[in-house]
Write a protein that holds these residues in place. Structure first.
Motif, short mmCIF file in Angstrom:
data_model
loop_
_atom_site.label_atom_id
_atom_site.label_comp_id
_atom_site.label_asym_id
_atom_site.label_seq_id
_atom_site.Cartn_x
_atom_site.Cartn_y
_atom_site.Cartn_z
N LEU A 50 0.40 -3.54 -0.91
CA LEU A 50 1.67 -3.94 -0.29
C LEU A 50 2.77 -4.11 -1.33
CD1 LEU A 50 0.25 -6.47 2.31
CD2 LEU A 50 1.33 -4.27 2.81
N GLU A 51 2.42 -4.67 -2.47
CA GLU A 51 3.40 -4.86 -3.54
C GLU A 51 3.91 -3.52 -4.06
OE1 GLU A 51 5.93 -7.01 -5.95
OE2 GLU A 51 4.74 -7.69 -4.26
N LYS A 52 3.03 -2.56 -4.15
CA LYS A 52 3.42 -1.23 -4.64
C LYS A 52 4.35 -0.54 -3.63
CE LYS A 52 1.52 3.08 -6.40
NZ LYS A 52 0.30 3.85 -6.67
N LYS A 53 4.03 -0.67 -2.35
CA LYS A 53 4.82 0.00 -1.31
C LYS A 53 6.12 -0.74 -1.00
CE LYS A 53 4.64 2.55 2.83
NZ LYS A 53 3.88 3.50 3.57
N PHE A 54 6.06 -2.07 -0.93
CA PHE A 54 7.23 -2.89 -0.60
C PHE A 54 7.35 -4.00 -1.64
CE2 PHE A 54 5.20 -1.71 3.54
CZ PHE A 54 6.08 -0.69 3.88
N PRO A 55 7.87 -3.69 -2.82
CA PRO A 55 7.91 -4.67 -3.92
C PRO A 55 8.58 -5.99 -3.53
CG PRO A 55 8.62 -2.50 -4.68
CD PRO A 55 8.51 -2.42 -3.18
N GLY A 56 7.85 -7.07 -3.73
CA GLY A 56 8.39 -8.41 -3.53
C GLY A 56 8.40 -8.93 -2.11
N LYS A 100 -20.52 -3.74 12.23
CA LYS A 100 -19.29 -3.10 12.66
C LYS A 100 -18.50 -2.58 11.47
CE LYS A 100 -15.19 -3.85 15.40
NZ LYS A 100 -14.52 -4.66 16.37
N GLN A 101 -18.00 -1.36 11.59
CA GLN A 101 -17.12 -0.79 10.57
C GLN A 101 -15.68 -0.90 11.07
OE1 GLN A 101 -18.14 0.34 7.51
NE2 GLN A 101 -20.08 -0.53 8.19
N TYR A 102 -14.79 -1.27 10.18
CA TYR A 102 -13.39 -1.48 10.56
C TYR A 102 -12.53 -0.33 10.05
CZ TYR A 102 -14.98 -6.22 11.47
OH TYR A 102 -15.65 -7.31 11.96
N GLN A 103 -11.56 0.05 10.85
CA GLN A 103 -10.60 1.07 10.46
C GLN A 103 -9.39 0.38 9.84
OE1 GLN A 103 -11.04 4.45 10.72
NE2 GLN A 103 -13.11 3.91 11.35
N HIS A 104 -8.99 0.83 8.67
CA HIS A 104 -7.84 0.29 7.97
C HIS A 104 -6.82 1.40 7.76
CE1 HIS A 104 -11.15 -2.41 6.87
NE2 HIS A 104 -10.22 -3.35 6.88
N PRO A 105 -5.54 1.08 7.90
CA PRO A 105 -4.53 2.12 7.63
C PRO A 105 -4.50 2.44 6.14
CG PRO A 105 -3.46 0.00 8.01
CD PRO A 105 -4.92 -0.19 8.28
N THR A 106 -4.20 3.68 5.82
CA THR A 106 -4.02 4.06 4.43
C THR A 106 -2.67 3.51 3.98
OG1 THR A 106 -2.97 6.15 5.03
CG2 THR A 106 -5.38 6.18 4.72
N ALA A 107 -2.45 3.48 2.68
CA ALA A 107 -1.20 2.93 2.15
C ALA A 107 0.02 3.64 2.73
CB ALA A 107 -1.19 3.01 0.63
N ASP A 108 -0.06 4.95 2.94
CA ASP A 108 1.10 5.67 3.47
C ASP A 108 1.30 5.43 4.97
OD1 ASP A 108 -1.25 7.22 3.83
OD2 ASP A 108 -0.05 9.02 4.18
N GLN A 109 0.32 4.86 5.65
CA GLN A 109 0.45 4.54 7.07
C GLN A 109 1.02 3.14 7.31
OE1 GLN A 109 -3.68 5.22 8.08
NE2 GLN A 109 -3.17 7.12 9.16
N ILE A 110 1.08 2.33 6.28
CA ILE A 110 1.60 0.97 6.41
C ILE A 110 3.12 1.03 6.47
CG2 ILE A 110 1.77 -1.30 5.30
CD1 ILE A 110 -0.93 -0.68 3.94
N THR A 111 3.69 0.34 7.47
CA THR A 111 5.15 0.34 7.63
C THR A 111 5.70 -1.07 7.41
OG1 THR A 111 5.07 -0.13 10.01
CG2 THR A 111 5.01 2.20 9.35
#
Length: 111
Positions: free
Chosen positions: A85-91, A2-13
């Motif tokens: 996650l750290e890059k997008k939402f530090p800490g 099975k291949q899994y779909q992952h959100p790209t960094a810009d899709q993470i909220t």
């Protein structure tokens, strides 16, 4: 496999991440993955729920962008997307995990 779909960094909220971590089972799972600091096979992480229920929780964490799942033979290896996650939402993830550790200690003392 099975291949899994992952959100790209810009899709993470932020709301998606916080929602996924708001469940105690998922938060505990992320804590276990974070403590390992490397890829873990799905079945090696102890969980207090049925396998089918845990599959749901893992899907929520993956779709929120918190974990990455990589197929490897007959297993699925899980890792934390900490750097993204750290890059997008530090800490944020660090704070949530640290707060959860503090809360776990209080709950164990009260037990």
């Amino acid at each position: 496999m099975k291949q899994y779909q992952h959100p790209t960094a810009d899709q993470i909220t932020l709301t998606g991440v916080l929602h996924a971590l708001s469940d105690p089972v998922r938060l505990n799972y992320v804590q276990c993955v974070a403590q390992a600091a490397c890829e873990q096979a799905c079945g090696t992480i102890p969980t207090p729920v049925a396998k089918s229920t845990m599959s749901h929780h893992i899907r929520v964490l993956r779709e929120a962008g918190i974990i990455h799942i990589r197929p490897y033979g007959t297993q699925s290896l899980i890792s934390l997307r900490f750097d993204e996650l750290e890059k997008k939402f530090p800490g944020v993830l660090t704070s949530v995990l640290k707060s959860a550790e503090s809360t776990d200690g209080v709950e164990q003392k009260n037990a």
